[in-house]
Scaffold this motif. Structure first.
Motif, PDB file in Angstrom:
ATOM      1  N   SER A 170       0.642  -1.192   0.046  1.00 53.81           N
ATOM      2  CA  SER A 170      -0.157   0.287   0.057  1.00 53.81           C
ATOM      3  C   SER A 170       0.942   1.457  -0.314  1.00 53.81           C
ATOM      4  O   SER A 170       0.496   2.601  -0.859  1.00 53.81           O
ATOM      5  N   TYR A 171       1.590   1.570   0.861  1.00 51.96           N
ATOM      6  CA  TYR A 171       3.201   2.338   1.083  1.00 51.96           C
ATOM      7  C   TYR A 171       3.433   2.823  -0.163  1.00 51.96           C
ATOM      8  O   TYR A 171       3.605   3.844  -1.177  1.00 51.96           O
ATOM      9  N   SER A 172       3.860   1.240  -0.957  1.00 47.34           N
ATOM     10  CA  SER A 172       4.251   1.487  -2.381  1.00 47.34           C
ATOM     11  C   SER A 172       3.380   2.265  -3.662  1.00 47.34           C
ATOM     12  O   SER A 172       4.068   3.225  -3.771  1.00 47.34           O
ATOM     13  N   ALA A 173       2.490   1.495  -3.772  1.00 47.57           N
ATOM     14  CA  ALA A 173       1.285   2.092  -4.367  1.00 47.57           C
ATOM     15  C   ALA A 173       1.077   3.696  -4.132  1.00 47.57           C
ATOM     16  O   ALA A 173       0.595   4.763  -5.528  1.00 47.57           O
ATOM     17  N   ARG A 174       1.226   4.510  -2.840  1.00 44.37           N
ATOM     18  CA  ARG A 174       0.423   5.504  -2.592  1.00 44.37           C
ATOM     19  C   ARG A 174       2.041   6.419  -3.310  1.00 44.37           C
ATOM     20  O   ARG A 174       1.932   7.617  -3.315  1.00 44.37           O
ATOM     21  N   ALA A 175       2.967   5.623  -2.483  1.00 39.10           N
ATOM     22  CA  ALA A 175       4.830   7.224  -2.375  1.00 39.10           C
ATOM     23  C   ALA A 175       4.627   7.135  -4.184  1.00 39.10           C
ATOM     24  O   ALA A 175       5.180   8.135  -4.976  1.00 39.10           O
ATOM     25  N   GLY A 176       4.661   5.653  -5.193  1.00 43.55           N
ATOM     26  CA  GLY A 176       5.015   5.921  -5.970  1.00 43.55           C
ATOM     27  C   GLY A 176       6.941   6.553  -5.897  1.00 43.55           C
ATOM     28  O   GLY A 176       7.773   5.922  -5.489  1.00 43.55           O
ATOM     29  N   GLY A 177       6.696   6.624  -7.336  1.00 44.97           N
ATOM     30  CA  GLY A 177       8.437   7.213  -7.363  1.00 44.97           C
ATOM     31  C   GLY A 177       9.282   6.025  -7.968  1.00 44.97           C
ATOM     32  O   GLY A 177       8.659   4.761  -8.242  1.00 44.97           O
ATOM     33  N   GLU A 178      10.574   6.569  -7.830  1.00 46.25           N
ATOM     34  CA  GLU A 178      11.394   5.213  -8.237  1.00 46.25           C
ATOM     35  C   GLU A 178      12.273   4.409  -7.372  1.00 46.25           C
ATOM     36  O   GLU A 178      12.911   3.803  -7.468  1.00 46.25           O
ATOM     37  N   ARG A 179      11.927   4.558  -5.449  1.00 45.77           N
ATOM     38  CA  ARG A 179      12.158   3.713  -5.042  1.00 45.77           C
ATOM     39  C   ARG A 179      12.104   2.195  -4.983  1.00 45.77           C
ATOM     40  O   ARG A 179      10.687   2.218  -5.294  1.00 45.77           O
ATOM     41  N   THR A 180      12.734   1.623  -4.385  1.00 49.08           N
ATOM     42  CA  THR A 180      12.915  -0.013  -4.226  1.00 49.08           C
ATOM     43  C   THR A 180      12.034  -0.346  -3.009  1.00 49.08           C
ATOM     44  O   THR A 180      12.352   0.034  -2.096  1.00 49.08           O
ATOM     45  N   VAL A 181      10.971  -1.541  -2.802  1.00 51.02           N
ATOM     46  CA  VAL A 181      10.574  -1.276  -1.930  1.00 51.02           C
ATOM     47  C   VAL A 181      10.511  -3.015  -1.190  1.00 51.02           C
ATOM     48  O   VAL A 181       9.661  -3.987  -2.564  1.00 51.02           O
TER      49      VAL A 181
END
Length: 234
Positions: A170-181
């Motif tokens: 959920s965090y990754s989907a919301r934050a977007g961007g280029e960071r690897t999670v």
């Protein structure tokens, strides 16, 4: 190994012992600058002694991740820091044989707080210090795989790690961007939690986790992998 201002940096949250401490040693051996946390830092702790031997490469910070005010205070102390990797290594366990219907409310809250909610609070608060193309990781478990749960057991622990995985996605989907999670599975490791009969050493797990984080750099979305970089079914 000599560190320079351009050396990569990692923050390991929860590094007083076990896999966390092993990761500190592994990254120091690779020439990284390391910030590591424990709840009550002391010059006499394993982490404190390692810091004294590190020639300034290791910085130790205090935090109890279940205390939101301590998370905020750490974020303030990190002002101006630029991290390549933020790794939250946190986890508590309950009785693996206790069915969920017999789990008390206090125990349920304890595991869900430390294993799922608190790691995401840390990530939300500290992600601003991670480079735009850096990596954010949390220590999960193969027991957190819903698809892989064919044997039952460890019901509350499984649920807490499955919750962690869902919150990471959920965090990754919301934050977007280029960071690897990354949701990381360290293997069955000979630690206080894993027990003396576990299959692999702390050193083997730490090396594999560091290699996996490096290999996954630049991945999009959220990746669930073990210490050998093998994908795990959600």
């Amino acid at each position: 190994m000599t560190r320079t201002a351009s050396a990569p940096s990692i923050l390991i949250v929860g590094a007083s012992r076990g896999i966390g401490l092993g990761l500190v040693r592994e990254y120091l051996s690779r020439g990284w600058r390391v910030i590591a946390t424990e709840r009550k830092p002391s010059p006499e702790s394993a982490l404190g002694r390692l810091a004294q031997e590190s020639a300034g490469a290791l910085r130790v910070e205090a935090i109890d991740i279940d205390q939101p005010e301590q998370i905020a205070a750490l974020s303030e102390r990190l002002q101006g820091t630029s991290l390549d990797v933020l790794l939250v290594n946190a986890g508590v366990i309950d009785s693996p044989r206790l069915p969920i219907g017999e789990v008390g409310t206090e125990e349920f809250v304890r595991l869900m707080l430390t294993n799922a909610l608190s790691p995401l609070r840390v990530i939300e608060a500290l992600a601003e210090w991670v480079k735009p193309r850096g990596s954010i990781a949390a220590m999960s478990s193969g027991l957190g795989s819903i698809a892989g749960n064919t044997d039952g057991g460890s019901e509350l622990y499984r649920a807490s790690k499955a919750a962690l995985n869902m919150l990471l996605r959920s965090y990754s989907a919301r934050a977007g961007g280029e960071r690897t999670v990354l949701a990381l599975m360290p293997g069955w490791v000979r630690t206080d939690m894993g027990g003396p009969d576990a299959a692999i050493s702390v050193e083997e797990s730490a090396k594999g986790l560091a290699d996996t984080i490096a290999r996954q750099e630049g991945s999009r979305g959220t990746v669930f992998v073990d210490y050998r970089n093998t994908p795990i079914a959600w």
